[in-house]
Design a protein around this motif. Structure first.
Motif, PDB file in Angstrom:
ATOM      1  N   SER A 138       0.866  -1.175   0.000  1.00 48.89           N
ATOM      2  CA  SER A 138       0.000   0.000   0.000  1.00 48.89           C
ATOM      3  C   SER A 138       0.900   1.221   0.000  1.00 48.89           C
ATOM      4  CB  SER A 138      -0.914  -0.001   1.231  1.00 48.89           C
ATOM      5  OG  SER A 138      -1.757   1.149   1.233  1.00 48.89           O
ATOM      6  N   LEU A 139       0.957   1.888  -1.141  1.00 52.98           N
ATOM      7  CA  LEU A 139       1.887   3.003  -1.352  1.00 52.98           C
ATOM      8  C   LEU A 139       1.102   4.286  -1.565  1.00 52.98           C
ATOM      9  CD1 LEU A 139       4.937   3.804  -1.913  1.00 52.98           C
ATOM     10  CD2 LEU A 139       4.342   3.565  -4.345  1.00 52.98           C
ATOM     11  N   MET A 140       1.450   5.319  -0.814  1.00 57.05           N
ATOM     12  CA  MET A 140       0.856   6.640  -1.040  1.00 57.05           C
ATOM     13  C   MET A 140       1.984   7.645  -1.222  1.00 57.05           C
ATOM     14  SD  MET A 140      -2.152   8.651   1.015  1.00 57.05           S
ATOM     15  CE  MET A 140      -1.198   9.204   2.434  1.00 57.05           C
ATOM     16  N   VAL A 141       1.876   8.455  -2.296  1.00 56.58           N
ATOM     17  CA  VAL A 141       2.924   9.429  -2.609  1.00 56.58           C
ATOM     18  C   VAL A 141       2.306  10.799  -2.865  1.00 56.58           C
ATOM     19  CG1 VAL A 141       4.424   7.654  -3.586  1.00 56.58           C
ATOM     20  CG2 VAL A 141       2.908   8.945  -5.103  1.00 56.58           C
ATOM     21  N   PHE A 142       3.108  11.824  -2.636  1.00 54.87           N
ATOM     22  CA  PHE A 142       2.705  13.205  -2.894  1.00 54.87           C
ATOM     23  C   PHE A 142       2.782  13.458  -4.395  1.00 54.87           C
ATOM     24  CE2 PHE A 142       3.061  17.817  -2.885  1.00 54.87           C
ATOM     25  CZ  PHE A 142       2.286  18.204  -1.809  1.00 54.87           C
ATOM     26  N   ASN A 143       1.707  13.941  -4.962  1.00 50.37           N
ATOM     27  CA  ASN A 143       1.511  14.017  -6.409  1.00 50.37           C
ATOM     28  C   ASN A 143       2.103  15.312  -6.981  1.00 50.37           C
ATOM     29  OD1 ASN A 143       0.553  13.949  -9.038  1.00 50.37           O
ATOM     30  ND2 ASN A 143      -1.612  13.915  -8.465  1.00 50.37           N
ATOM     31  N   ARG A 144       3.131  15.164  -7.804  1.00 51.65           N
ATOM     32  CA  ARG A 144       3.787  16.324  -8.398  1.00 51.65           C
ATOM     33  C   ARG A 144       2.833  17.118  -9.290  1.00 51.65           C
ATOM     34  NH1 ARG A 144       9.290  17.447  -9.282  1.00 51.65           N
ATOM     35  NH2 ARG A 144       9.587  19.116 -10.814  1.00 51.65           N
ATOM     36  N   ASP A 145       1.984  16.439 -10.046  1.00 48.88           N
ATOM     37  CA  ASP A 145       1.057  17.141 -10.939  1.00 48.88           C
ATOM     38  C   ASP A 145       0.054  17.975 -10.151  1.00 48.88           C
ATOM     39  OD1 ASP A 145       2.237  16.126 -13.278  1.00 48.88           O
ATOM     40  OD2 ASP A 145       1.103  14.267 -13.099  1.00 48.88           O
ATOM     41  N   ALA A 146      -0.385  17.447  -9.018  1.00 47.28           N
ATOM     42  CA  ALA A 146      -1.289  18.221  -8.165  1.00 47.28           C
ATOM     43  C   ALA A 146      -0.582  19.432  -7.576  1.00 47.28           C
ATOM     44  CB  ALA A 146      -1.840  17.332  -7.048  1.00 47.28           C
ATOM     45  N   LEU A 147       0.693  19.271  -7.242  1.00 50.47           N
ATOM     46  CA  LEU A 147       1.464  20.398  -6.711  1.00 50.47           C
ATOM     47  C   LEU A 147       1.591  21.501  -7.753  1.00 50.47           C
ATOM     48  CD1 LEU A 147       3.127  21.585  -4.410  1.00 50.47           C
ATOM     49  CD2 LEU A 147       5.101  20.300  -5.269  1.00 50.47           C
ATOM     50  N   ARG A 192      -4.169  15.228  -4.160  1.00 52.95           N
ATOM     51  CA  ARG A 192      -2.935  15.728  -3.532  1.00 52.95           C
ATOM     52  C   ARG A 192      -1.961  14.575  -3.304  1.00 52.95           C
ATOM     53  NH1 ARG A 192      -1.035  20.754  -3.632  1.00 52.95           N
ATOM     54  NH2 ARG A 192      -0.392  21.590  -1.635  1.00 52.95           N
ATOM     55  N   TYR A 193      -2.524  13.428  -2.954  1.00 49.66           N
ATOM     56  CA  TYR A 193      -1.744  12.208  -2.833  1.00 49.66           C
ATOM     57  C   TYR A 193      -2.324  11.167  -3.782  1.00 49.66           C
ATOM     58  CZ  TYR A 193       0.000  14.190   1.568  1.00 49.66           C
ATOM     59  OH  TYR A 193       0.559  15.007   2.516  1.00 49.66           O
ATOM     60  N   LEU A 194      -1.475  10.260  -4.249  1.00 51.62           N
ATOM     61  CA  LEU A 194      -1.912   9.128  -5.039  1.00 51.62           C
ATOM     62  C   LEU A 194      -1.706   7.873  -4.204  1.00 51.62           C
ATOM     63  CD1 LEU A 194      -0.345  10.049  -8.499  1.00 51.62           C
ATOM     64  CD2 LEU A 194      -2.710  10.416  -7.725  1.00 51.62           C
ATOM     65  N   LEU A 195      -2.768   7.077  -4.090  1.00 47.64           N
ATOM     66  CA  LEU A 195      -2.765   5.874  -3.268  1.00 47.64           C
ATOM     67  C   LEU A 195      -2.821   4.655  -4.179  1.00 47.64           C
ATOM     68  CD1 LEU A 195      -3.018   4.529  -0.421  1.00 47.64           C
ATOM     69  CD2 LEU A 195      -5.507   4.697  -0.739  1.00 47.64           C
ATOM     70  N   TYR A 196      -1.861   3.745  -4.010  1.00 45.39           N
ATOM     71  CA  TYR A 196      -1.754   2.569  -4.864  1.00 45.39           C
ATOM     72  C   TYR A 196      -1.806   1.290  -4.039  1.00 45.39           C
ATOM     73  CZ  TYR A 196       0.279   5.862  -8.249  1.00 45.39           C
ATOM     74  OH  TYR A 196       0.498   6.919  -9.093  1.00 45.39           O
ATOM     75  N   THR A 197      -2.324   0.244  -4.656  1.00 42.15           N
ATOM     76  CA  THR A 197      -2.045  -1.115  -4.216  1.00 42.15           C
ATOM     77  C   THR A 197      -1.169  -1.748  -5.286  1.00 42.15           C
ATOM     78  OG1 THR A 197      -4.145  -1.355  -3.031  1.00 42.15           O
ATOM     79  CG2 THR A 197      -2.981  -3.378  -3.632  1.00 42.15           C
ATOM     80  N   LEU A 198       0.070  -2.043  -4.912  1.00 36.15           N
ATOM     81  CA  LEU A 198       1.015  -2.719  -5.793  1.00 36.15           C
ATOM     82  C   LEU A 198       1.165  -4.152  -5.310  1.00 36.15           C
ATOM     83  CD1 LEU A 198       3.793   0.023  -6.031  1.00 36.15           C
ATOM     84  CD2 LEU A 198       1.730  -0.218  -7.418  1.00 36.15           C
ATOM     85  N   GLU A 199       1.303  -5.076  -6.236  1.00 39.22           N
ATOM     86  CA  GLU A 199       1.375  -6.487  -5.870  1.00 39.22           C
ATOM     87  C   GLU A 199       2.546  -7.161  -6.576  1.00 39.22           C
ATOM     88  OE1 GLU A 199      -2.173  -9.409  -5.378  1.00 39.22           O
ATOM     89  OE2 GLU A 199      -1.406  -9.717  -7.410  1.00 39.22           O
ATOM     90  N   ARG A 200       3.262  -8.000  -5.823  1.00 39.80           N
ATOM     91  CA  ARG A 200       4.264  -8.852  -6.456  1.00 39.80           C
ATOM     92  C   ARG A 200       3.567 -10.124  -6.927  1.00 39.80           C
ATOM     93  NH1 ARG A 200       9.291  -9.375  -7.174  1.00 39.80           N
ATOM     94  NH2 ARG A 200       9.940  -7.674  -5.811  1.00 39.80           N
ATOM     95  N   PRO A 201       3.477 -10.350  -8.236  1.00 44.09           N
ATOM     96  CA  PRO A 201       2.764 -11.534  -8.732  1.00 44.09           C
ATOM     97  C   PRO A 201       3.382 -12.822  -8.200  1.00 44.09           C
ATOM     98  CG  PRO A 201       3.146  -9.971 -10.511  1.00 44.09           C
ATOM     99  CD  PRO A 201       3.944  -9.494  -9.331  1.00 44.09           C
ATOM    100  N   THR A 202       2.561 -13.857  -8.094  1.00 42.19           N
ATOM    101  CA  THR A 202       3.046 -15.137  -7.598  1.00 42.19           C
ATOM    102  C   THR A 202       3.912 -15.842  -8.618  1.00 42.19           C
ATOM    103  OG1 THR A 202       0.994 -16.168  -8.374  1.00 42.19           O
ATOM    104  CG2 THR A 202       1.088 -15.468  -6.056  1.00 42.19           C
ATOM    105  N   ARG A 203       3.758 -15.470  -9.907  1.00 48.02           N
ATOM    106  CA  ARG A 203       4.603 -16.024 -10.957  1.00 48.02           C
ATOM    107  C   ARG A 203       5.189 -14.886 -11.766  1.00 48.02           C
ATOM    108  NH1 ARG A 203       1.289 -19.931 -14.602  1.00 48.02           N
ATOM    109  NH2 ARG A 203      -0.332 -18.339 -14.276  1.00 48.02           N
ATOM    110  N   PRO A 204       6.384 -15.051 -12.327  1.00 47.51           N
ATOM    111  CA  PRO A 204       6.944 -14.013 -13.193  1.00 47.51           C
ATOM    112  C   PRO A 204       6.020 -13.730 -14.353  1.00 47.51           C
ATOM    113  CG  PRO A 204       8.624 -15.664 -12.651  1.00 47.51           C
ATOM    114  CD  PRO A 204       7.301 -16.178 -12.158  1.00 47.51           C
ATOM    115  N   PRO A 205       6.014 -12.487 -14.877  1.00 50.70           N
ATOM    116  CA  PRO A 205       5.093 -12.112 -15.969  1.00 50.70           C
ATOM    117  C   PRO A 205       5.183 -13.044 -17.173  1.00 50.70           C
ATOM    118  CG  PRO A 205       6.164 -10.165 -15.085  1.00 50.70           C
ATOM    119  CD  PRO A 205       6.816 -11.338 -14.432  1.00 50.70           C
TER     120      PRO A 205
END
Length: 274
Positions: free
Chosen positions: A154-163, A256-269
């Motif tokens: 769960s990644l949240m970052v400050f959004n440059r475009d919004a700034l 103002r912030y972008l909130l992501y759910t990033l996942e490491r897949p169980t198998r390589p792409p």
């Protein structure tokens, strides 16, 4: 008697060039969590995290956990939480706010987590941290290395475009044209030193084998209002608008912030598409 020159002020940046918050806990709490904007941020997270994450009481590593709000949210939902934070002052405040919760704390920067808390972790939260680091790209690679296959970040970052848009709304046209948006990390200013774009998160996630499963904007309207809502009824209307459009394109892109759910897949792409 010869007067000695004054001693230089200690740098507010770490040896890695990151912005830590010793000496700024009160300002941090007031600026980022105090008032309507802070309340709105927490209210949106309270709704979005259960929607965007597959939660089943798994252990959580809260990276750069600051004052402990996010660690407390997970602890109240029966997750075993480990909070990592480099600032001793912030960590002391977190311990106070988390009294009564089962939360382990580590005073350590993100870069040392592979040695201190290697996991692998099935759930990592890293909210509003990368924008305070000199090398957010490497930081995301470090976080990815701590995830187990199938694990979620769960990644949240400050959004440059919004700034940029916020500066235009305020009339700072020259600054926006020159793209001088980063803070310097000096004194008590709280403009992030590395605001990030969605494109960067897309590219860096792909570099590290992470898939973007969910995305939302936090405060897609509130920070552009000429005046904050004055009544409880208007605050409720604003929250309803934020909740309705925070995951709708194009509105989420200017949160103002972008909130992501990033996942490491169980198998390589390459295996998953074979």
């Amino acid at each position: 008697m010869t007067r000695q020159p004054p001693a230089p002020h200690a740098s507010p940046l770490s040896a890695q060039g990151d912005r830590h918050f010793d000496g700024l806990a009160d300002k941090f709490a007031a600026s980022l969590y105090g008032g309507p904007r802070g309340e709105l941020r927490l209210a949106l997270l309270d709704r979005l995290l259960p929607e965007m994450l597959a939660l089943h009481g798994q252990p959580v590593l809260d990276v750069g956990g600051g004052l402990g709000q996010l660690a407390g949210w997970f602890a109240e939902r029966d997750h075993a939480v480990t909070l990592a934070e480099p600032s001793g002052e912030m960590l002391a405040r977190a311990r106070e706010s988390l009294a009564g919760h089962e939360v382990s704390v580590l005073q350590t920067p993100l870069q040392e987590l592979p040695e201190v808390a290697p996991g692998p972790w099935s759930l990592i939260a890293c909210h509003a941290v990368l924008e305070w680091l000199a090398d957010p790209r490497s930081a995301l690679a470090t976080l990815a290395s701590l995830l187990t296959p199938g694990g979620q970040l769960s990644l949240m970052v400050f959004n440059r475009d919004a700034l940029r848009l916020s500066n235009v709304v305020k009339g700072n046209l020259e600054k926006a044209l020159a793209d001088r948006l980063e803070g310097k990390g000096l004194r008590k200013r709280l403009t992030p030193i590395s605001p990030l774009t969605h494109g960067q998160i897309e590219a860096w996630s792909a570099e590290n084998g992470l898939a973007i499963r969910e995305v939302a904007g936090i405060r897609v309207f509130a920070d552009y209002l000429r005046e904050p809502p004055q009544s409880d009824a208007d605050r409720e209307r604003l929250l309803a608008l934020e909740q309705r459009y925070c995951r709708v394109d194009p509105h989420w892109r200017l949160g103002r912030y972008l909130l992501y759910t990033l996942e490491r897949p169980t198998r390589p792409p390459e295996e998953a598409t074979a």
